[in-house]
Design an enzyme around this catalytic site. Sequence first.
Site, PDB file in Angstrom:
ATOM      1  N   PRO A 160       1.579  -1.669  -0.485  1.00 37.08           N
ATOM      2  CA  PRO A 160       2.401  -0.507  -0.858  1.00 37.08           C
ATOM      3  C   PRO A 160       1.525   0.674  -1.281  1.00 37.08           C
ATOM      4  O   PRO A 160       0.594   0.503  -2.060  1.00 37.08           O
ATOM      5  CB  PRO A 160       3.226  -1.011  -2.040  1.00 37.08           C
ATOM      6  CG  PRO A 160       3.144  -2.492  -1.978  1.00 37.08           C
ATOM      7  CD  PRO A 160       1.843  -2.812  -1.335  1.00 37.08           C
ATOM      8  N   GLU A 161       1.818   1.840  -0.729  1.00 39.31           N
ATOM      9  CA  GLU A 161       1.102   3.056  -1.094  1.00 39.31           C
ATOM     10  C   GLU A 161       2.083   3.997  -1.803  1.00 39.31           C
ATOM     11  O   GLU A 161       3.201   3.600  -2.128  1.00 39.31           O
ATOM     12  CB  GLU A 161       0.526   3.728   0.162  1.00 39.31           C
ATOM     13  CG  GLU A 161      -0.408   2.812   0.959  1.00 39.31           C
ATOM     14  CD  GLU A 161      -0.972   3.491   2.201  1.00 39.31           C
ATOM     15  OE1 GLU A 161      -1.085   4.728   2.215  1.00 39.31           O
ATOM     16  OE2 GLU A 161      -1.283   2.773   3.165  1.00 39.31           O
TER      17      GLU A 161
END
Length: 266
Positions: A2-3
Amino acid sequence: MPELPEVETIVRDLSPLVSGRTIARVRTTGKPPVFDRSTLSPRLLAGKTIERVWRAGKFLVFDLGADLHLTVHLRMTGNLLFARAARAAERTRAVVEFTDGARLVFADVRKFGRMRLLRGDPVQVLGLGVDPLVLDDARLRELVRAKTTRVKTFLLDQRRLAGVGNIYACEALYQAGIRPGARVGKLTRAQRGRLLRSLQRVLRKAIRHRGSSVDDYRDAEGKEGEFQKQLLVYGRAGLPCRRCGTPIRRVVLAQRGTFYCPVCQR
Ligand SMILES: [Zn+2]
């Protein structure tokens, strides 16, 4: 992993669900411990009310009052799931139990995710750089001045820009027409401007589409994001560039698979 857009999506979903709720206790399970070594004792969480949920780089931050903050980094496969009454998810590493019976479950197959209870400004304590959504050209110019780092490596360095990871670095560089291996300090003013605009555009667009589910990312209800269908270059090695038809190349840069078009990106 996840960014920024994925973490932002979870923050926006969780905020109305957990804000104002009081923590009864936190149960943790398995090894390695989900609370990292530098944490304050998780026992301090009992009786604290969540005042606000926000994002610092790729971290979720839960403000608990009196300058106390719970931070969560999902790393590769972490998921934070809100449940009003449901049983714990598979691969559960921590469960935050609220006084009204609701729960926040931290599930994580590969167990790289971490939680930490800290005092002080999380951005400073965690050593995070500027958020790319509030970055401007003057600040970017300052950050890259005389740097010989490759632009892709620069984008991934959380101490300078906090929130960008491999997927959005590849996408932003493709849209800006810049080679991932270019030296960041040598970018022209025009290139730097294109990079900033492309980066912010792709991050904002990904937030609107609730992030990309390339690996295990799920939102706070366990649903996939939708932006993976719109990725222009990431994961497309050997496939034709959507602009010029040249096969997309994959190289390893900063230890990560890096995708680019050898014609459109210079
Ligand atoms: Zn191309």
